[in-house]
Scaffold this motif. Structure first.
Motif, mmCIF file in Angstrom:
data_model
loop_
_atom_site.group_PDB
_atom_site.id
_atom_site.type_symbol
_atom_site.label_atom_id
_atom_site.label_comp_id
_atom_site.label_asym_id
_atom_site.label_seq_id
_atom_site.Cartn_x
_atom_site.Cartn_y
_atom_site.Cartn_z
ATOM 1 N N ARG A 62 18.074 -19.624 -9.425
ATOM 2 C CA ARG A 62 17.564 -19.967 -8.055
ATOM 3 C C ARG A 62 16.624 -19.178 -7.601
ATOM 4 O O ARG A 62 15.695 -18.421 -8.654
ATOM 5 N N CYS A 63 16.539 -19.446 -6.874
ATOM 6 C CA CYS A 63 15.356 -19.282 -6.042
ATOM 7 C C CYS A 63 14.828 -17.568 -5.639
ATOM 8 O O CYS A 63 15.767 -16.858 -5.112
ATOM 9 N N THR A 157 5.566 -23.571 -28.043
ATOM 10 C CA THR A 157 5.801 -21.582 -29.056
ATOM 11 C C THR A 157 5.326 -22.045 -29.453
ATOM 12 O O THR A 157 5.284 -22.348 -30.604
ATOM 13 N N GLY A 193 11.115 -13.080 -18.870
ATOM 14 C CA GLY A 193 10.334 -13.479 -17.722
ATOM 15 C C GLY A 193 12.025 -13.507 -16.664
ATOM 16 O O GLY A 193 13.037 -13.529 -17.151
ATOM 17 N N SER A 194 11.461 -13.936 -15.565
ATOM 18 C CA SER A 194 11.713 -14.189 -14.602
ATOM 19 C C SER A 194 13.169 -15.919 -14.872
ATOM 20 O O SER A 194 14.009 -15.366 -14.252
ATOM 21 N N GLN A 198 17.833 -14.232 -15.549
ATOM 22 C CA GLN A 198 18.592 -14.747 -15.071
ATOM 23 C C GLN A 198 19.293 -16.421 -15.690
ATOM 24 O O GLN A 198 20.285 -15.750 -15.036
ATOM 25 N N TRP A 501 0.600 -13.990 -17.581
ATOM 26 C CA TRP A 501 -0.078 -15.816 -17.260
ATOM 27 C C TRP A 501 -1.081 -16.483 -16.884
ATOM 28 O O TRP A 501 -1.491 -17.241 -16.245
HETATM 29 O O1 N01 Z 1 7.976 -17.692 -17.586
HETATM 30 P P1 N01 Z 1 7.039 -16.023 -18.136
HETATM 31 P P2 N01 Z 1 9.287 -17.475 -17.445
HETATM 32 N N1 N01 Z 1 7.817 -14.276 -28.629
HETATM 33 O O2 N01 Z 1 5.822 -16.372 -18.911
HETATM 34 C C1 N01 Z 1 7.602 -14.475 -23.017
HETATM 35 C C2 N01 Z 1 8.218 -18.571 -11.902
HETATM 36 N N2 N01 Z 1 10.164 -18.851 -12.278
HETATM 37 O O3 N01 Z 1 9.441 -19.125 -16.875
HETATM 38 O O4 N01 Z 1 4.855 -12.270 -21.717
HETATM 39 C C3 N01 Z 1 8.082 -13.821 -28.665
HETATM 40 O O5 N01 Z 1 7.204 -15.161 -17.096
HETATM 41 C C4 N01 Z 1 7.507 -13.732 -22.584
HETATM 42 O O6 N01 Z 1 6.179 -12.753 -23.437
HETATM 43 P P3 N01 Z 1 5.383 -12.058 -23.448
HETATM 44 C C5 N01 Z 1 7.777 -17.736 -11.234
HETATM 45 O O7 N01 Z 1 6.351 -17.780 -11.111
HETATM 46 C C6 N01 Z 1 10.398 -18.248 -10.687
HETATM 47 O O8 N01 Z 1 10.330 -16.428 -16.399
HETATM 48 O O9 N01 Z 1 4.214 -13.206 -23.780
HETATM 49 N N3 N01 Z 1 8.594 -13.731 -26.520
HETATM 50 C C7 N01 Z 1 8.118 -13.623 -22.148
HETATM 51 O O10 N01 Z 1 9.242 -12.350 -21.501
HETATM 52 C C8 N01 Z 1 7.494 -16.546 -13.002
HETATM 53 O O11 N01 Z 1 6.921 -15.527 -13.228
HETATM 54 C C9 N01 Z 1 12.492 -18.143 -10.882
HETATM 55 O O12 N01 Z 1 4.578 -10.746 -23.832
HETATM 56 C C10 N01 Z 1 7.476 -14.779 -26.368
HETATM 57 C C11 N01 Z 1 9.020 -14.591 -21.598
HETATM 58 O O13 N01 Z 1 8.572 -14.856 -22.397
HETATM 59 C C12 N01 Z 1 7.504 -17.928 -13.683
HETATM 60 O O14 N01 Z 1 8.506 -19.392 -13.515
HETATM 61 C C13 N01 Z 1 12.538 -17.895 -11.422
HETATM 62 C C14 N01 Z 1 7.058 -15.721 -26.483
HETATM 63 C C15 N01 Z 1 8.324 -15.818 -20.851
HETATM 64 O O15 N01 Z 1 7.998 -15.281 -19.445
HETATM 65 C C16 N01 Z 1 7.891 -18.123 -15.487
HETATM 66 O O16 N01 Z 1 8.425 -17.437 -15.308
HETATM 67 C C17 N01 Z 1 12.152 -18.345 -12.979
HETATM 68 C C18 N01 Z 1 6.952 -15.505 -28.217
HETATM 69 N N4 N01 Z 1 6.359 -16.050 -28.946
HETATM 70 C C19 N01 Z 1 10.534 -18.847 -13.215
HETATM 71 N N5 N01 Z 1 6.412 -16.613 -25.908
HETATM 72 C C20 N01 Z 1 12.502 -17.940 -9.596
HETATM 73 O O17 N01 Z 1 12.092 -18.556 -7.798
HETATM 74 C C21 N01 Z 1 6.490 -16.104 -24.759
HETATM 75 N N6 N01 Z 1 7.339 -14.908 -25.185
HETATM 76 C C22 N01 Z 1 13.449 -17.141 -9.807
#
Ligand code: N01
Length: 542
Positions: A62-63, A157, A193-194, A198, A501
């Motif tokens: 969700r947003c 990845t 992350g986000s 969720q 990022w």
């Molecule tokens: O992506 P992220 P996201 N081994 O890059 C981990 C928007 N959004 O999709 O930080 C292990 O934040 C990585 O760890 P690290 C919103 O703007 C909004 O979650 O690289 N772990 C991290 O924990 C948000 O900020 C909504 O050390 C690995 C995770 O993966 C943006 O999108 C909902 C890895 C990635 O987190 C991005 O969010 C969703 C590895 N090799 C998204 N590689 C809403 O509106 C990566 N990670 C609510």
């Protein structure tokens, strides 16, 4: 001249504007182009509209912006007729809204779906963009607008052995359209992350066993999501104009604004009371910008870090697990605070384990699961919530060539350079919506998108009125803007989050350049408006 290149199958016909992407930006850009009497078309890789909300359909999505604030404001009747059912809208409801907009403005007749743009080349002699896309071949247009999204290309990845996995492998940004059944399954999720925050609680509800692999913990605030009542709706509609005005002139495109200059203007008890009030109502953005010095002063920020850490300890029963979930040496707000529904409580369940992959690294993915330094974990399903190649990923995935055949990949080999996040020197008649150098990801995207589309539309109208056929970002103005973006960022805590990022640090080999403009969407809007009012200084017309 044939007026419809699609109907005739003729691909050499010239459009006025070609738009790449049918998310919020592309749909609104098309609408504005039509109002200007321009012949515009959209090329979209997906089979339907919605952009990120089309591809990201994982359960729990969700947003993080409230529904009535996360929507188009350009048409009073649109914003009054659409009834949102929840405070924070779910992905299916947001996608339904995107489809409603496409139907309401009859947008689909000018969108070519399942057409992924691979290349775009500027023909200097003709002042025309030639764009190649999968399935449909070549389209030609005088102007090219990249409405490709800031978070639309999943990060590759970098974990060895991923292709060896014999179970079901899913990236959250490419979620299957059929429901995925986790019942009785051993599931792994990489990424917190986000997205991870969720999806994890939802998977935990049915999985036999869920293993969460965490490298970097996030700060998260409970959403306190709820159905909206008729009274909520009436109250919002009554003050919609005021809400929109506040958004447009704010720091991050929401109603959040600082309550005091410094966190230290309040004593400890009053500050805690304030944080409690924000935390208790799901107001993550208000917490993030509670004080003017929150994202500038390390000590001010630490008050929020300590507050959120104490909340994690309250919500997680096992103190050792809570400790792993508490971010260390990470500022509050230099990454968007997550909004959760039962995230921390998930770790109190018997079927959920948390692996700290900093202390116990992932060695490789095997056919059967994940091999950690401490041993092997068998899995049936592995979910990657590993994020995006943000802000530049979608642009650089295409082979974009400007004047003299210069490649955007070459121009940006040391990091993105753009004037206002809207235009790039060497790439005439090309606009980017929410590009690097604009507030984009550090804002309510709707507010930023509408402002960019309107600025581009006004610029096209200006060119029509003045008989210009070519616009290009001047090099000196671009370099000055790039310098200003980093100067503003350097006065804050943002660039000190070395793994963010926003800095490109999540993608191996990506240049470390802080990409968003963080002076605030209000300040940025005023800047862009003044540029337009003054006849676009810094841009070169022909
Ligand atoms: O992506 P992220 P996201 N081994 O890059 C981990 C928007 N959004 O999709 O930080 C292990 O934040 C990585 O760890 P690290 C919103 O703007 C909004 O979650 O690289 N772990 C991290 O924990 C948000 O900020 C909504 O050390 C690995 C995770 O993966 C943006 O999108 C909902 C890895 C990635 O987190 C991005 O969010 C969703 C590895 N090799 C998204 N590689 C809403 O509106 C990566 N990670 C609510």
């Amino acid at each position: 001249m044939n007026r419809d290149p699609l109907a005739s199958g003729v691909t050499t016909d010239l459009l006025d504007v070609l738009i790449v992407g049918a998310g919020w930006s592309g749909m609104y850009m098309l609408h504005r182009c039509r109002e200007l009497g321009l012949r515009a078309r959209v090329l979209e890789a997906a089979p339907s509209v919605g952009g990120a909300w089309y591809w990201n359909r994982y359960p729990g999505l969700r947003c993080d912006v409230e529904s009535y604030e996360y929507s188009y404001s350009f048409d009073q009747s649109l914003q009054r007729e659409w009834v949102w059912s929840e405070r924070f809208p779910s992905q299916p409801e947001i996608l339904a809204y995107a489809n409603h907009v496409a139907d309401r403005y009859d947008l689909r007749r000018d969108i070519e779906f399942e057409a992924r743009v691979n290349a775009a080349c500027f023909r200097d002699d003709e002042c025309v963009w030639e764009v190649t896309a999968s399935r449909i071949g070549t389209r030609r247009a005088r102007f090219l607008v990249m409405a490709t999204g800031a978070l639309s290309i999943p990060k590759k990845t970098d974990i060895p052995g991923l292709d060896d996995f014999g179970g079901t492998l899913i990236h959250t940004a490419d979620w299957p359209s059929e429901p995925v059944d986790f019942t009785g399954k051993r599931v792994g999720v990489i990424g917190t992350g986000s997205t991870g925050v969720q999806v994890i609680p939802v998977i935990a509800e049915t999985a036999r066993q869920l293993h969460v692999f965490q490298r970097t913990p996030s700060y998260s605030v409970p959403a306190h999501n709820r159905p909206l009542t008729e009274e909520d709706r009436t109250r919002t509609l009554e003050r919609y104009d005021e809400i929109r005005h506040i958004q447009r002139t704010s720091a991050i495109g929401t109603l959040a604004k600082p309550v005091a200059k410094s966190a230290f203007d309040l004593d400890d008890a009053a500050r805690r009371e304030l944080y409690d009030a924000k935390y208790g109502k799901g107001l993550a953005f208000e917490l993030m910008v509670a004080f003017e010095d929150m994202l500038i002063n390390e000590e001010a920020n630490r008050t929020a870090q300590e507050y959120l850490a104490s909340r994690i300890r309250e919500r997680v029963k096992d103190p050792a697990v809570a400790d792993i979930l508490i971010p260390k040496e990470q500022f509050v707000g230099t990454r968007r605070i997550c909004l959760d529904t039962g995230y921390y409580e998930t770790y109190n369940r018997d079927n959920v384990t948390l692996k700290d992959v900093v202390r116990d690294p992932i060695r490789r993915i095997t056919r059967e699961g994940v091999e950690l330094a401490s041993g092997h974990i068998d899995l049936d399903t592995l979910v990657l919530a590993t994020g995006f190649d943000a802000m530049t990923g979608a642009l650089l995935a295409m082979d974009i060539r400007g004047t003299g055949g210069v490649r955007l990949r070459e121009r940006w080999s040391q990091g993105p350079r753009s004037l206002l996040g809207l235009a790039i020197h060497g790439f005439p008649n090309l606009f980017t919506i929410t590009g690097p150098g604009s507030p984009a990801v550090f804002s309510n995207m709707f507010v930023s998108i509408e402002q960019h589309v309107e600025w581009i539309a006004d610029c096209l109208a200006f060119m029509q009125q003045h008989g210009h056929s070519r616009i290009e970002a001047g090099e000196a103005a671009q370099e000055a803007w790039v310098g200003h973006v980093s100067e503003v960022a350097n006065a804050t805590l943002f660039p000190r989050d070395k793994h963010s990022w926003y800095l490109g640090a999540n993608v191996p080999g990506k240049p470390r350049v802080f990409m968003p403009y963080v002076a605030g969407v209000g300040v940025y809007r005023e800047y862009c408006t003044n540029v337009a009012k003054q006849g676009y200084p810094g841009f070169e017309f022909a």
